[in-house]
Design an enzyme around this catalytic site. Structure first.
Site, PDB file in Angstrom:
ATOM      1  CE  LYS A 171       3.859   1.287   6.499  1.00  0.00           C
ATOM      2  NZ  LYS A 171       2.912   0.733   5.525  1.00  0.00           N
ATOM      3  CD  GLU A 217      -2.635   1.458   2.494  1.00  0.00           C
ATOM      4  OE1 GLU A 217      -2.300   0.851   3.530  1.00  0.00           O
ATOM      5  OE2 GLU A 217      -3.591   2.247   2.423  1.00  0.00           O
ATOM      6  NE  ARG A 247       4.171  -8.372   9.934  1.00  0.00           N
ATOM      7  CZ  ARG A 247       4.014  -7.505   8.959  1.00  0.00           C
ATOM      8  NH1 ARG A 247       5.062  -7.040   8.313  1.00  0.00           N
ATOM      9  NH2 ARG A 247       2.827  -7.085   8.611  1.00  0.00           N
TER      10      ARG A 247
END
Length: 558
Positions: free
Chosen positions: A269, A33, A259
């Site tokens: 983030k 994204e 991950r």
RNA sequence: UGGGGUGUCGCCAAGUGGCAAGGCACCGGGUUUUGAUCCCGGCAUUCGCAGGUUCGAAUCCUGCCACCCCAGCCA
């Protein structure tokens, strides 16, 4: 197809699918994204998706999953493309955007309504939360769940036309409010957001959610293996539900892997943004940041990053990889490929008393000890030189292998010298060392048989150049800065950056181009700063130090 | 407490019933005009725990335990 690293479950699945004919070519995708900068975790995902496609002769798309315009921007679209390219991967065809499928997605939403599988819900966000139930209690049906197809079509049309306020209505799939899987409790397909989209402008006021968009995007692009991280595992039943209930033309399958986490690092983030906003670092591309842009500026190489991703493997377990493994990958690549150079970080003047004031001797040195193809460089030897203050002592024990008063040391690539005298200032600090060269020692051991104990780097005081050198260290001094009950900001390493304004570099180094990597011998790997470096005002960033077993044994104090 | 996952050396990770790969880290030793690199050697009688099946299990079965993810109109 060449296999890097060790075997893993994804390779096994793909090989089987190819062998039994489930697919004839594999197509993967990297679907960020555009709402932030890519970091080390994304590098892993990029490496997995593009790597698998490369390995099995397939294709990999770069698709921006831009279904939430509020958080996205062109800046991120640009930086993400640059990062993927820099890592050395090429996506198939043009860059894709989820937003270019908005009409198709909407048509499919209408289809679902027509099938009686979706409905417009008037519950407010708060009410919806109450109706959803909890992890242990089932949810209950919305009172709007059984509207007629006609009414739903009308309402959906109005939603699309901007007739309703944000948050007043949503389109939901009609699945099962009692499902133990929360994702199946009538998930939201569309929400109203009256904001302009960076790609579609004001064409839409309703936007699809991740769940309603992702699998269909994959189907549209003919993705065969949709690889994502573990937290999406619970979404797979929903992913499959859409694929099965919609007239899509291909059948993508989702697979999840763990991950990548590394010690001494944060990648959320929110936390990275806080580091930037609080000016702990200079920006998203600060060399201490785990962002791809930051690592690039730090002097990490695409080769090293890709090798690191192969080294750690791809599994379904989540762990924390020791950053030492990343550092090893960097050193491994740079040791093999970076030209050598000499730099004095903490200058101490040495006067060669047997050299005349204007005497100049030029010696030739290889750019690399084993890579002849990297060429040579010229090193000017003059009466006044600089060596590192840590490389001289008036007296020392036998373990000290550098210059000691009255003893000898080898100037790397040049003469063996012997220290005769020290000059001190009023405070008693050594400010200058007088020495003389041992005859005929360029390329030879001293003829008297007294070999120097060590080798040190040096730079001509008159021919060398001054440079700014930024010494970077780990941003955090805790191996798990964001674990536990403490604030991760409390673990910032206060010495993560030391700027040396007046380091001395050998003349050849001033000719470096931005982003050229070097090994400053006995110090570590450095890179000419991507933005700030120029021949007139050289600026180097420390990428990573050399492995230092001397310091590790606690005997390295100078 | 519902659902979904994961547990093999300090860290990452192969292994899919036949008797524990590899890498990182670490510890020796050798070479060396970088205390680097390189080279040689060491480093899990044991696979979360407890039972069971089998000639034989990390791999099969049963029961536990630990940790991770899910209750955004984020992705």
């Amino acid at each position: 197809m060449e296999q890097q690293g060790t075997n893993n479950f994804l390779r096994t699945i793909i090989a089987d699918d190819l062998e039994n004919g489930r697919v004839s070519d594999i197509v993967t995708r990297f679907p960020p994204e555009p709402n932030g900068y890519l970091h080390i975790g994304h590098a892993k995902s990029i490496s997995v998706n593009f790597g698998l496609a490369e390995e099995f002769g397939g294709r990999c798309n770069l698709r921006f999953d831009d279904t939430n315009p509020e958080k996205e921007s062109q800046e991120f679209i640009d930086s993400i493309q640059e990062d993927v390219r820099w890592l050395g991967f090429a996506w198939d065809g043009e860059v894709r955007f989820a937003s270019s499928y908005f009409q198709q997605l909407y048509d499919w939403a209408v289809y679902l309504v027509e099938q009686g599988l979706a409905y417009v819900d008037d519950l407010s966000p708060e009410e919806a939360r109450e109706y959803r139930g909890t992890l242990t209690e089932p949810g209950k049906n919305s009172p709007y769940r059984d509207r007629s197809v006609e009414e739903n079509i009308t309402l959906l049309t109005f939603m699309k036309a901007g007739e309703f306020e944000e948050g007043s209505r949503v389109l939901r799939a009609k699945i099962d409010m009692a499902s133990p899987n929360m994702n199946l409790r009538d998930p939201i397909l569309y929400r109203i957001r009256k904001v302009a989209h960076h790609q579609t402008g004001t064409d839409w006021v309703i936007y699809p959610t991740y769940d309603f968009a992702h699998g269909q995007e994959d189907a549209i692009e003919g993705i065969t293996h949709s690889i994502c991280t573990l937290e999406f595992e619970d979404h797979r039943p929903l992913y499959d539900w859409f694929i099965e209930n919609l007239p899509v033309h291909s059948r993508p399958r989702q697979y999840e892997f763990g991950r990548l986490n590394t010690s001494y690092t944060v990648t959320s983030k929110r936390k990275l943004k806080q580091l930037v906003d609080d000016a702990v670092v200079s920006g998203w591309d600060d060399p201490r940041m785990p962002t791809i842009a930051g690592m690039r500026r730090r002097g990490f190489t695409p080769t090293a990053l890709r090798h690191f991703c192969d080294m750690v493997g791809t599994t379904r377990s989540d762990g924390v990889v020791d950053v030492a493994m990343l550092e090893h990958a960097i050193r491994d690549d740079l040791n093999a490929n970076a030209p050598r150079g000499m730099c004095v970080l903490n200058p101490l003047k040495v006067v060669l008393t047997d050299f005349a004031e204007d005497q100049l001797e030029v010696v030739t040195a290889p750019a690399h000890p084993s890579r002849e193809d990297l060429g040579e460089r010229q090193l000017p030897v003059t009466r006044e030189l600089y060596i590192d203050a840590d490389d001289f002592r008036e007296s020392a024990n036998k373990k000290y292998k550098r210059l000691v008063l009255g003893k000898r040391v080898r100037l790397r690539n040049a003469y063996v010298i012997e220290a005769d005298e020290v000059i001190k200032n009023a405070q008693g600090e050594v400010i200058e060392v007088h020495a003389h060269t041992v005859p005929n020692t360029i390329g030879n051991d001293p003829e008297d048989g007294v070999k120097p104990k060590g080798v040190i780097q040096w730079v001509s005081a008159s021919k060398g150049r001054q440079a700014t050198v930024r010494l970077y260290d780990r941003l955090f001094d805790h191996e798990a800065p964001d674990k536990g009950d403490h604030d991760f900001m409390a673990h910032i390493n206060p010495e993560s950056l030391t700027v040396i304004q007046q380091a001395w570099i050998e003349p050849a180094l001033a000719q470096a181009a931005p982003e050229d990597n070097f090994q400053f011998e006995r110090e570590g790997y450095f890179v000419a700063d991507r933005f700030d470096h120029s021949s007139e005002a050289p600026v180097f960033n420390k990428t990573i130090g050399l492995r230092d077993t001397w310091a590790q044994r606690g005997e390295g104090a100078s």
